[in-house]
Scaffold this active site. Structure first.
Site, PDB file in Angstrom:
ATOM      1  N   HIS A  39       7.512  33.283 -23.139  1.00  0.00           N
ATOM      2  CA  HIS A  39       8.970  33.460 -23.034  1.00  0.00           C
ATOM      3  C   HIS A  39       9.447  34.507 -24.048  1.00  0.00           C
ATOM      4  O   HIS A  39      10.320  35.330 -23.730  1.00  0.00           O
ATOM      5  CB  HIS A  39       9.688  32.138 -23.321  1.00  0.00           C
ATOM      6  CG  HIS A  39       9.365  31.018 -22.378  1.00  0.00           C
ATOM      7  ND1 HIS A  39       8.606  29.928 -22.740  1.00  0.00           N
ATOM      8  CD2 HIS A  39       9.702  30.820 -21.070  1.00  0.00           C
ATOM      9  CE1 HIS A  39       8.503  29.102 -21.715  1.00  0.00           C
ATOM     10  NE2 HIS A  39       9.147  29.610 -20.686  1.00  0.00           N
ATOM     11  N   SER A 188       4.516  25.912 -20.672  1.00  0.00           N
ATOM     12  CA  SER A 188       5.129  24.743 -21.317  1.00  0.00           C
ATOM     13  C   SER A 188       4.341  23.485 -20.980  1.00  0.00           C
ATOM     14  O   SER A 188       4.350  22.517 -21.733  1.00  0.00           O
ATOM     15  CB  SER A 188       6.578  24.578 -20.851  1.00  0.00           C
ATOM     16  OG  SER A 188       7.302  25.770 -21.078  1.00  0.00           O
TER      17      SER A 188
END
Ligand code: AMP
Length: 285
Positions: A39, A188
């Site tokens: 990210h 994640s």
């Protein structure tokens, strides 16, 4: 200083309107939080093209199936704000589901065809939820440029297609996949893996590298390449193959021979955790 959190549509619009009035271009990175270096790379890429960067953190309920990990998806807002601050974020949009989906919501977006292959069969509502939430976020933020990750290659293709089909006035960028030192694509969901699963999870990238090596050696049969990738994953302890597929890179259509750019994509379960990864394969000259 931590970037401000906007929790309502009006708040984030106010921030964007002020930036625009100051002549700034607006960059946007939609995420579900539990942010990692992948990210961060997307946010930096947005920063490189825009003076004002919005990151959204929203675990979107409509893109999860009934037996998926919506309720246990990691939510790490404090750490996410720190990461956003470190890489240069001007505002974080962090709405609740009620803000995004008030009672009475009926409209959905579907990108037909592209949504029906690869992850589509295992996650039947997923891309409808993704396209709908991303279009809503685009309409809320109205960015000049939005950055997505190649890690979710099918998602990136769907968003690009939606932006073109619906004449959205923005540029969609796709950033290369960021990997751990052993090659595992950052996700994640990697934090769900126990240490043994984490070690064995490199079978995804090893399968993809095997395909790349075979192509470099002249292999052009898609069936042979898929078989070789499957043979890397199947013997891995704890791994259960969801799919191993090579499809055309632009339209995600089946191919028999690698005669144009292709997407080699894999999805593998470790316990309840489903991991995906992909590489682009270019035909030998
Ligand atoms: P997510 O928070 O998982 O919904 O992801 C938000 C954005 O980050 C999506 O555009 C993803 O494709 C992208 N992304 C997630 N992991 C990676 C990675 N390892 N490398 C590059 N982009 C990623």
């Amino acid at each position: 200083m931590l970037p401000p959190l906007a929790t309502t549509i009006a708040e984030v619009r106010r921030a964007v309107t002020a930036a625009r009035a100051a002549g700034k271009r607006v960059g946007f990175v939609p995420t579900m939080g539990a942010l990692h270096a992948g990210h961060a790379a997307l946010i930096r890429a947005a920063r490189a093209e825009a003076e004002f960067v919005v990151v959204s953190i929203f675990v979107n309920p409509t893109q999860f199936g009934p037996n998926e990990d919506y309720s246990r998806y990691p939510r790490t807002l404090d750490a996410d704000r720190e990461l956003c601050a470190a890489v240069g974020t001007d505002v974080i949009f962090h709405p609740t589901p009620d803000v995004m989906y008030p009672a009475g919501t009926r409209t959905v977006v579907q990108v037909t065809g592209l949504q029906d292959v690869l992850d589509g069969p295992s996650r039947p509502e997923h891309f409808k939820g993704v396209a709908t939430v991303v279009l809503k976020l685009f309409n809320i933020v109205q960015p000049d440029v939005a950055v997505f990750g190649q890690k979710d290659a099918q998602q990136a293709l769907i968003i690009r297609r939606m932006a073109a089909d619906l004449d959205l006035p923005l540029t969609v960028r796709v950033h290369p996949t960021v990997r751990e030192s052993d090659g595992l694509a950052m996700s994640s969901r990697n934090r769900y893996l126990d240490p043994t699963q984490r070690q064995n999870a490199t079978c995804l990238v090893r399968a993809l590298r095997t395909a790349e090596a075979l192509v470099a050696g002249g292999e052009r049969s898609v069936a042979a390449l898929e078989a070789a990738m499957t043979a890397v994953i199947v013997p891995t302890t704890g791994a259960r193959v969801d799919y191993v597929r090579i499809l055309s890179a632009d339209l995600l259509e089946p191919m028999e021979v690698l005669d144009r750019p292709a997407l080699a994509a894999v999805a593998v379960f470790f316990g309840l955790t489903r991991l995906i990864d992909n590489v682009t394969l270019l035909p030998p000259h």
